[in-house]
Enzyme design. Sequence first.
Site, mmCIF file in Angstrom:
data_model
loop_
_atom_site.group_PDB
_atom_site.id
_atom_site.type_symbol
_atom_site.label_atom_id
_atom_site.label_comp_id
_atom_site.label_asym_id
_atom_site.label_seq_id
_atom_site.Cartn_x
_atom_site.Cartn_y
_atom_site.Cartn_z
ATOM 1 N N HIS A 45 0.857 -1.326 -0.007
ATOM 2 C CA HIS A 45 -0.160 0.015 -0.019
ATOM 3 C C HIS A 45 1.038 1.316 -0.113
ATOM 4 O O HIS A 45 2.041 1.348 0.321
ATOM 5 C CB HIS A 45 -0.608 0.070 1.219
ATOM 6 N N HIS A 88 3.854 7.225 3.883
ATOM 7 C CA HIS A 88 4.709 6.061 3.716
ATOM 8 C C HIS A 88 4.127 5.066 2.488
ATOM 9 O O HIS A 88 3.413 5.060 1.976
ATOM 10 C CB HIS A 88 4.821 5.315 5.109
ATOM 11 N N GLU A 133 7.514 1.066 5.170
ATOM 12 C CA GLU A 133 6.858 -0.045 5.992
ATOM 13 C C GLU A 133 7.446 -1.261 5.341
ATOM 14 O O GLU A 133 7.201 -1.462 3.909
ATOM 15 C CB GLU A 133 5.359 0.187 6.133
#
Length: 134
Positions: A7, A79, A130
């Site tokens: 994502h 992020h 991440e």
Amino acid sequence: MIGRLNHVAIAVGDLEKACKLYRETMGAKVSEPLPQPAHGVTVVFIELPNTKVELLHPLGENSPIAKFLEKSPDGGIHHICYEVDDILAARDRLKAGGARVLGDGNPKIGAHGKPVLFLHPKDFNGTLVELEQA
Ligand SMILES: C[C@@H](C(=O)O)C(=O)SCCNC(=O)CCNC(=O)[C@H](O)C(C)(C)COP(=O)(O)OP(=O)(O)OC[C@H]1O[C@@H](n2cnc3c(N)ncnc32)[C@H](O)[C@@H]1OP(=O)(O)O
Ligand SMILES: [Co+2]
């Protein structure tokens, strides 16, 4: 080592307005808000055919996205999340390469129920990264 894009996260000051924008104006499939107290955020997932967008809104007193939204009240890309097959092996390889793993260095369970870790944006071209175990 890194795999699929899981994502892209966007921090937003007004979650309801952002959900409406994606649901009604953009015509996307938008989840209900999911509080993530262990991460200090409420998340909404927008499902696209090939990946997801994660809307982030601060939750609680010490949200890790509070300062970011102070600096950018209209929100912004916060992020990017890549999948890895083995998060501990990935962490150790990145640490050996000089990257800073945030927090206590141990994975936490993320919004998909899988272990996640964050890497310092200053070590990745100004982008908070991440990692999520696939
Ligand atoms: C639920 C889960 C999931 O998907 O499963 C999630 O995503 S949870 C998503 C929320 N969780 C997290 O973000 C956890 C990891 N994040 C953190 O630990 C923190 O947010 C840091 C990345 C360390 C930033 O902390 P903080 O804002 O307190 O520090 P700071 O303002 O002093 O920032 C230090 C420097 O990094 C920059 N900086 C801060 N946040 C940034 C970001 N998101 N992208 C790019 N740069 C960033 C600042 O501008 C500053 O640069 P200058 O010094 O040049 O001004
Ligand atoms: Co995320």
